[in-house]
Enzyme design. Structure first.
Site, PDB file in Angstrom:
ATOM      1  N   CYS A  33      42.318  45.119  33.735  1.00 17.57           N
ATOM      2  CA  CYS A  33      43.007  44.688  32.010  1.00 17.57           C
ATOM      3  C   CYS A  33      43.862  43.474  32.717  1.00 17.57           C
ATOM      4  O   CYS A  33      45.200  44.125  33.719  1.00 17.57           O
ATOM      5  CB  CYS A  33      43.051  45.635  31.291  1.00 17.57           C
ATOM      6  SG  CYS A  33      42.050  46.672  31.044  1.00 17.57           S
ATOM      7  N   GLY A  66      40.547  40.338  32.971  1.00 18.59           N
ATOM      8  CA  GLY A  66      39.889  40.770  32.035  1.00 18.59           C
ATOM      9  C   GLY A  66      38.857  39.945  31.126  1.00 18.59           C
ATOM     10  O   GLY A  66      39.710  39.215  30.569  1.00 18.59           O
ATOM     11  N   ASN A 107      47.444  48.434  31.151  1.00 20.35           N
ATOM     12  CA  ASN A 107      46.598  47.963  32.107  1.00 20.35           C
ATOM     13  C   ASN A 107      46.436  49.339  33.463  1.00 20.35           C
ATOM     14  O   ASN A 107      47.454  50.138  33.993  1.00 20.35           O
ATOM     15  CB  ASN A 107      47.384  46.707  33.065  1.00 20.35           C
ATOM     16  CG  ASN A 107      46.713  46.932  34.255  1.00 20.35           C
ATOM     17  OD1 ASN A 107      47.491  46.026  34.666  1.00 20.35           O
ATOM     18  ND2 ASN A 107      45.236  46.706  34.764  1.00 20.35           N
ATOM     19  N   GLY A 108      45.390  49.486  33.683  1.00 24.43           N
ATOM     20  CA  GLY A 108      45.403  50.669  34.642  1.00 24.43           C
ATOM     21  C   GLY A 108      44.341  51.730  34.290  1.00 24.43           C
ATOM     22  O   GLY A 108      43.525  51.757  33.573  1.00 24.43           O
ATOM     23  N   TYR A 155      42.779  40.035  46.271  1.00 25.07           N
ATOM     24  CA  TYR A 155      41.785  39.574  45.493  1.00 25.07           C
ATOM     25  C   TYR A 155      42.141  38.971  43.948  1.00 25.07           C
ATOM     26  O   TYR A 155      41.611  38.212  42.847  1.00 25.07           O
ATOM     27  CB  TYR A 155      40.124  40.276  45.610  1.00 25.07           C
ATOM     28  CG  TYR A 155      39.322  40.289  44.605  1.00 25.07           C
ATOM     29  CD1 TYR A 155      38.728  38.874  43.849  1.00 25.07           C
ATOM     30  CD2 TYR A 155      39.875  40.437  43.113  1.00 25.07           C
ATOM     31  CE1 TYR A 155      37.870  38.004  43.057  1.00 25.07           C
ATOM     32  CE2 TYR A 155      38.457  40.260  41.706  1.00 25.07           C
ATOM     33  CZ  TYR A 155      38.186  38.879  42.394  1.00 25.07           C
ATOM     34  OH  TYR A 155      37.065  38.548  41.246  1.00 25.07           O
TER      35      TYR A 155
HETATM   36  P1  AMP Z   1      29.964  42.471  46.512  1.00 26.17           P
HETATM   37  O1  AMP Z   1      29.018  41.035  46.101  1.00 26.17           O
HETATM   38  O2  AMP Z   1      29.778  43.796  45.918  1.00 26.17           O
HETATM   39  O3  AMP Z   1      30.288  42.562  48.398  1.00 26.17           O
HETATM   40  O4  AMP Z   1      31.574  41.683  46.112  1.00 26.17           O
HETATM   41  C1  AMP Z   1      32.355  41.572  46.827  1.00 26.17           C
HETATM   42  C2  AMP Z   1      32.585  39.782  45.775  1.00 26.17           C
HETATM   43  O5  AMP Z   1      33.000  40.493  44.708  1.00 26.17           O
HETATM   44  C3  AMP Z   1      33.507  39.748  46.498  1.00 26.17           C
HETATM   45  O6  AMP Z   1      33.880  38.073  46.066  1.00 26.17           O
HETATM   46  C4  AMP Z   1      35.303  39.553  45.708  1.00 26.17           C
HETATM   47  O7  AMP Z   1      35.777  38.702  45.690  1.00 26.17           O
HETATM   48  C5  AMP Z   1      34.667  39.890  44.272  1.00 26.17           C
HETATM   49  N1  AMP Z   1      34.885  41.138  44.124  1.00 26.17           N
HETATM   50  C6  AMP Z   1      35.634  41.680  45.063  1.00 26.17           C
HETATM   51  N2  AMP Z   1      35.956  42.706  43.777  1.00 26.17           N
HETATM   52  C7  AMP Z   1      36.125  42.765  42.955  1.00 26.17           C
HETATM   53  C8  AMP Z   1      36.412  43.425  41.354  1.00 26.17           C
HETATM   54  N3  AMP Z   1      37.114  44.598  41.956  1.00 26.17           N
HETATM   55  N4  AMP Z   1      36.424  42.412  40.831  1.00 26.17           N
HETATM   56  C9  AMP Z   1      35.304  41.617  40.544  1.00 26.17           C
HETATM   57  N5  AMP Z   1      35.068  41.001  41.581  1.00 26.17           N
HETATM   58  C10 AMP Z   1      35.488  41.141  42.877  1.00 26.17           C
END
Ligand code: AMP
Length: 502
Positions: A21, A47, A126-127, A275
Site C-alpha cells: 500500500c 497499490g 501500509n504494512g 523493487y
Molecule cells: P515472478 O514472475 O513470480 O517470478 O515475479 C517476478 C517479477 O515480479 C519480477 O519481474 C519483479 O519485478 C516482479 N515482482 C517482484 N516482487 C513483486 C511484488 N511484491 N509485487 C509485484 N511484482 C513483483
C-alpha cells in the site's frame, strides 16, 4: 493492510492476501483533497487496486469529514470534478491499496473512517499486522462489530475501546497492542498523525510546503507520505524520515513527536530498495535509483559472464542493468520494450492470466537481440513466471545465449510485513537450487547477488555497527524480526503449517 476474510488468513491459505500500500496525508493546505489525489498518483506503484481520500473541512460552526473511495487507479477514481468538489477542506489523508484476494470490496478500501466519542477519525495503513487475527477474535468476543475484512480495522476498534481520553493517547494505547509492520496516517479534527512501527519496516516521510511569498507569517502546510516522490508532485520539500517507533502529531502549532516504544535498532525493508519503491525516491537518506545501480555493479562483480549485450527486464531491472553494464563494460540496450498501458503482472490472480499478462506487458526488440549473447537483468524471481516468459521471448527473437542475473538474493521465504510474496510452496527459490531454477526458466545460466554483496552495495546506515542487522531481509533469510503471532498460533493447531508457510 491484510485481508482477513475466510480467517484464519495467512500464508497457509491457498491464495495469500497481498498487502502492499501507499499512504499520504496533508495538513493546512488549500485544496487538501486535490493535493492528496496528486500524492496518491505519485504513489500509484504501491497499490493499484483501490484508492480513497478522507478530507476534513471547517465551514463556520460546521466541521465535517468527507470521504470518497473507489476501485481502480487514482486517475480514474478522482477524475471527476464533482467528486473533487465533494472533498473540501485543508486537511486530508489518502491510501492506495493493492490486494488480489476475494476482498475487492469497497468496504475494505482505506482510509477507514469512524465516529468516536471524541469525533471522527480516518486511518490509512501500509504494512501488515501479524497478530490481527487473534486481536480480531478477542475484539469480536468483546462485542466489536467489524465492517470490513482488512486487518487495519483492528486499529479502529482498539482506539474505540481505549479508556484514555484524547486521540493521541488512545492511538498509542492501540499501537501497544498490535504486532507487525505499519506506517499509518491518521486524521482527526485536531491533528494529522503519522506513525512508523517500532522497527520502521515500512517507510514514512515528512515534508513541508511553505506558503507563497507575501504571506510571511502564514503557517506552512505539512505532508506525510510513504515516499519522497509524493512530495515532489505537490511541491513540498523533504524534511526527514519519520523515525522507527515515532509518532508525529501535526497541528496548527507545528510538529511534535513522541516515542512510546523505547529505542530499538531499525529494520527497514530491504526489498523497498530492490523493487518496491519508485527509483526517484530517497529512503532513509539513500536514493533508490543509486542503490539499484550499485547493486547492479556488485552483481556484475560477483557474477561475471561474457556476453554481447545487457538487457534489463523493464522497468524494475533498468537501474541495476545499468550498473551491471558500467561494471562489466558490456553495452546496455533496451532489448525488451514494456507496454505501460497494462497493470503489473501480479494483479491478475490466476496463473493462466498471469502468463498472458507477461506477454501483454513485454515484447522483444529483435534488432538488439538477434544473434547476440544476452544478459538479462531483473530485480527478483518470485514464482518464476516472468523470467520463464522473458527468456523464451528473447530466445524466440534470435538470441544465441540467454543468461539471467538477479539483483536480489533468492526469494526463499514469504513476507508477512507488507510485501506481496506467495506462500513458500509457490516460491521458485524455496523449492529449487539455482541450477534447477536456471533449467526451469530456460536460461543458459542464472545467478543472484549474494546477501553480503547486496549489503556491500547498500552500505551501512550512519552510526550502525556491522554486528547489528539493520534491514529486514526475512524474504531472503527466513529471519523474521517481528513475531508472527497469528501464524504461530495457527500452526500449534496444525503443526505442518509452520514449515510450509515459512
Ligand atoms: P515472478 O514472475 O513470480 O517470478 O515475479 C517476478 C517479477 O515480479 C519480477 O519481474 C519483479 O519485478 C516482479 N515482482 C517482484 N516482487 C513483486 C511484488 N511484491 N509485487 C509485484 N511484482 C513483483
Amino acid at each position: 493492510m491484510t485481508d482477513l476474510s475466510g480467517a484464519p488468513s495467512g500464508p497457509y491459505d491457498d491464495d495469500k492476501p497481498h498487502e502492499e500500500c501507499g499512504v499520504f496525508g496533508i495538513w493546512n493546505a488549500q485544496d487538501a483533497g486535490a493535493m492528496t489525489a496528486l500524492g496518491l498518483h505519485a504513489l500509484q506503484h504501491r497499490g493499484q487496486e483501490a484508492t480513497g481520500i478522507v478530507t476534513f473541512s471547517v465551514d463556520g460552526p460546521e466541521a465535517r469529514f468527507h470521504t470518497h473511495k473507489g476501485l481502480g487507479l487514482v486517475g480514474d477514481v478522482f477524475s471527476d470534478a464533482r467528486i473533487m468538489a465533494g472533498l473540501p477542506g485543508t486537511a486530508a489523508v489518502g491510501h492506495n491499496r493493492y490486494a488480489t484476494t476475494g476482498a475487492t470490496l469497497l468496504r475494505n478500501v482505506q482510509p477507514l473512517y469512524a465516529e468516536f466519542e471524541f469525533g471522527g477519525l480516518a486511518v490509512g495503513h501500509n504494512g501488515n499486522l501479524t497478530n490481527a487475527t487473534s486481536l480480531r477474535r478477542a475484539l469480536v468476543r468483546r462485542g466489536c462489530i467489524f465492517q470490513s475484512t482488512t486487518d487495519s480495522e483492528v486499529f479502529i476498534h482498539l482506539i474505540a475501546i481505549s479508556l484514555y481520553s484524547n486521540v493521541v493517547d488512545r492511538l498509542t494505547d492501540a499501537l501497544k497492542q498490535v504486532v507487525g509492520a505499519y506506517s499509518l496516517v491518521v486524521l482527526s479534527q485536531e491533528s494529522l498523525i503519522g506513525v512508523r512501527d517500532p522497527l520502521g519496516v515500512r517507510p514514512l516521510i515528512l515534508g513541508r510546503i511553505d506558503q507563497p511569498e507575501g504571506q510571511p507569517n502564514a503557517k506552512p502546510a505539512w505532508v506525510l507520505a510513504s515516499e519522497t516522490c509524493a512530495l515532489d508532485i505537490v511541491g513540498a520539500e523533504f524534511v526527514r524520515d519519520i523515525e522507527p517507533g515515532e509518532i508525529v502529531i501535526i497541528n496548527d502549532e507545528g510538529v511534535r513527536s513522541i516515542r512510546p516504544f523505547g529505542d530499538r535498532p531499525a529494520r527497514f525493508c530491504v526489498f523497498e530498495y530492490i523493487y518496491f519503491a519508485r527509483p526517484d525516491s530517497v529512503l532513509d537518506g539513500y536514493g533508490v535509483y543509486e542503490a539499484r545501480k550499485r547493486i547492479g555493479v556488485e552483481l556484475a562483480r560477483e557474477n561475471p559472464i561474457e556476453a554481447d549485450v545487457i538487457v534489463p527486464v523493464p522497468d524494475s531491472g533498468v537501474p541495476s542493468a545499468m550498473g551491471y553494464s558500467v561494471a562489466s563494460g558490456i553495452p546496455f540496450e533496451l532489448g525488451i520494450i514494456r507496454n505501460h498501458y497494462v497493470g503489473r503482472t501480479f494483479i491478475e490472480p490466476t496463473d493462466q492470466i498471469r502468463n498472458l499478462g507477461v506477454k501483454l506487458k513485454h515484447s522483444a526488440n529483435r534488432a538488439m537481440i538477434a544473434g547476440k549473447r544476452v544478459i538479462l537483468v531483473d530485480d527478483s524471481i518470485v514464482r518464476g513466471t516472468t523470467s520463464r516468459k522473458i527468456v523464451e521471448m528473447v530466445r524466440a527473437a534470435g538470441a544465441s545465449e540467454v543468461h539471467m542475473r538477479i539483483s536480489s538474493p533468492p526469494t526463499t521465504h514469504s513476507c508477512f510485513y507488507g510485501i506481496d510474496t506467495p506462500e513458500r510452496g509457490k516460491l521458485l527459490a524455496a523449492n529449487h537450487d539455482t541450477e534447477e531454477m536456471a533449467q526451469l526458466i530456460g536460461a543458459d545460466s542464472l545467478a543472484f547477488i549474494s546477501l553480503d554483496g547486496l549489503y556491500r552495495a547498500l552500505g551501512r546506515p550512519e552510526g550502525r555497527d556491522t554486528a547489528t542487522p539493520f534491514y529486514c531481509d526475512a524474504c531472503f533469510t527466513g529471519e523474521y524480526p517481528i513475531s508472527l503471532t497469528d501464524l504461530d498460533e495457527n500452526s500449534r493447531a496444525r503443526p505442518s503449517l509452520l514449515a510450509e508457510a515459512r
